[in-house]
Design an enzyme around this catalytic site. Sequence first.
Site, PDB file in Angstrom:
ATOM      1  N   ASP A   6      -4.038  -2.460  -0.806  1.00  0.00           N
ATOM      2  CA  ASP A   6      -3.701  -2.760   0.589  1.00  0.00           C
ATOM      3  C   ASP A   6      -2.185  -2.761   0.783  1.00  0.00           C
ATOM      4  O   ASP A   6      -1.436  -3.071  -0.139  1.00  0.00           O
ATOM      5  CB  ASP A   6      -4.303  -4.135   0.959  1.00  0.00           C
ATOM      6  CG  ASP A   6      -4.405  -4.336   2.456  1.00  0.00           C
ATOM      7  OD1 ASP A   6      -4.239  -3.356   3.216  1.00  0.00           O
ATOM      8  OD2 ASP A   6      -4.651  -5.487   2.875  1.00  0.00           O
TER       9      ASP A   6
ATOM     10  N   HIS B  81       0.290   6.109   3.406  1.00  0.00           N
ATOM     11  CA  HIS B  81      -0.944   6.515   2.713  1.00  0.00           C
ATOM     12  C   HIS B  81      -0.639   7.563   1.638  1.00  0.00           C
ATOM     13  O   HIS B  81      -1.234   7.538   0.559  1.00  0.00           O
ATOM     14  CB  HIS B  81      -1.972   7.047   3.714  1.00  0.00           C
ATOM     15  CG  HIS B  81      -2.482   5.991   4.644  1.00  0.00           C
ATOM     16  ND1 HIS B  81      -2.918   4.761   4.201  1.00  0.00           N
ATOM     17  CD2 HIS B  81      -2.616   5.951   6.000  1.00  0.00           C
ATOM     18  CE1 HIS B  81      -3.298   4.024   5.234  1.00  0.00           C
ATOM     19  NE2 HIS B  81      -3.115   4.723   6.346  1.00  0.00           N
TER      20      HIS B  81
ATOM     21  N   LEU C 281     -12.089   6.352 -19.501  1.00  0.00           N
ATOM     22  CA  LEU C 281     -12.170   5.446 -18.347  1.00  0.00           C
ATOM     23  C   LEU C 281     -13.082   6.059 -17.294  1.00  0.00           C
ATOM     24  O   LEU C 281     -13.098   7.280 -17.126  1.00  0.00           O
ATOM     25  CB  LEU C 281     -10.767   5.281 -17.728  1.00  0.00           C
ATOM     26  CG  LEU C 281     -10.684   4.428 -16.457  1.00  0.00           C
ATOM     27  CD1 LEU C 281     -10.733   2.934 -16.811  1.00  0.00           C
ATOM     28  CD2 LEU C 281      -9.399   4.703 -15.677  1.00  0.00           C
TER      29      LEU C 281
END
Length: 228
Positions: free
Chosen positions: A14, A31, A126
């Site tokens: 955020d 962004h 991962l």
Amino acid sequence: MPKTALKHLAIIMDGNGRWAKKRGLSRTKGHEAGAEAIRDITTYCAAHTEIETATFYAFSTENWKRPKLEVEFLMKLLERYLKNELATYQEHGVRFKAIGCLDQFSKALQKCIAKTEELTKDNTNLTQILALNYGSRSEITSAVNKLMAEGKTSVSEEEISQALQTPYTDIDLLIRTSGEQRLSNFLLWQISYAEFAFTPTLWPDFSAEELDTIIHDFTQRSRRFGGL
Ligand code: IPE
Ligand code: IPE
Ligand code: MG
């Protein structure tokens, strides 16, 4: 004190908008910077021997409420991100997976997501999960509906866990950047016994170094899971 296991890390990314505003830039620049920041964190997690899964909140079911232009930009950015990151996924052994209501996305974006999942499916360092058009209540509701469609009239916790979209493991550590201290409909079921870390750092400024510090703090905690 025993070391605390960290298998599943979740991050609410955020603060992109505020990062841009502070610099007099448009939210879209925030962004773009935010998408860049994911790479270092993913690489760190892939190199970390304990972390098996890292789940990132990238777009919520509530984010459609944003101005149309911002939403359209985010959709394009996502496609660009996935195409750009393929090399990183392959180089660092990262398996990519998306969760959320993907059928609301354009066919092109859905295809790009499916292709990235397919191309990276054998990577084992991962699993990077991107939560896209994700809402936890929607995920839980779909899981229950799925079980009812199978004819179940009563379900166990285990069955709900397995029916969720998120490959099921409990979250060990949840991090939210930007100073907000809320969950915003993220992984409500999976977070029951997670440790939380809130940092004022805005997502584009969040670094592997800060993640390392947070993980160090996490390993000092005593998780009791209701026991003594
Ligand atoms: C997080 O940054 C990215 C998304 C929710 C898509 P924000 O866009 O929420 O940034 P702030 O909270 O407005 O600063
Ligand atoms: C949560 O951030 C969703 C993502 C990070 C993708 P928001 O910025 O949308 O959440 P609220 O509105 O502050 O709760
Ligand atoms: Mg926000």
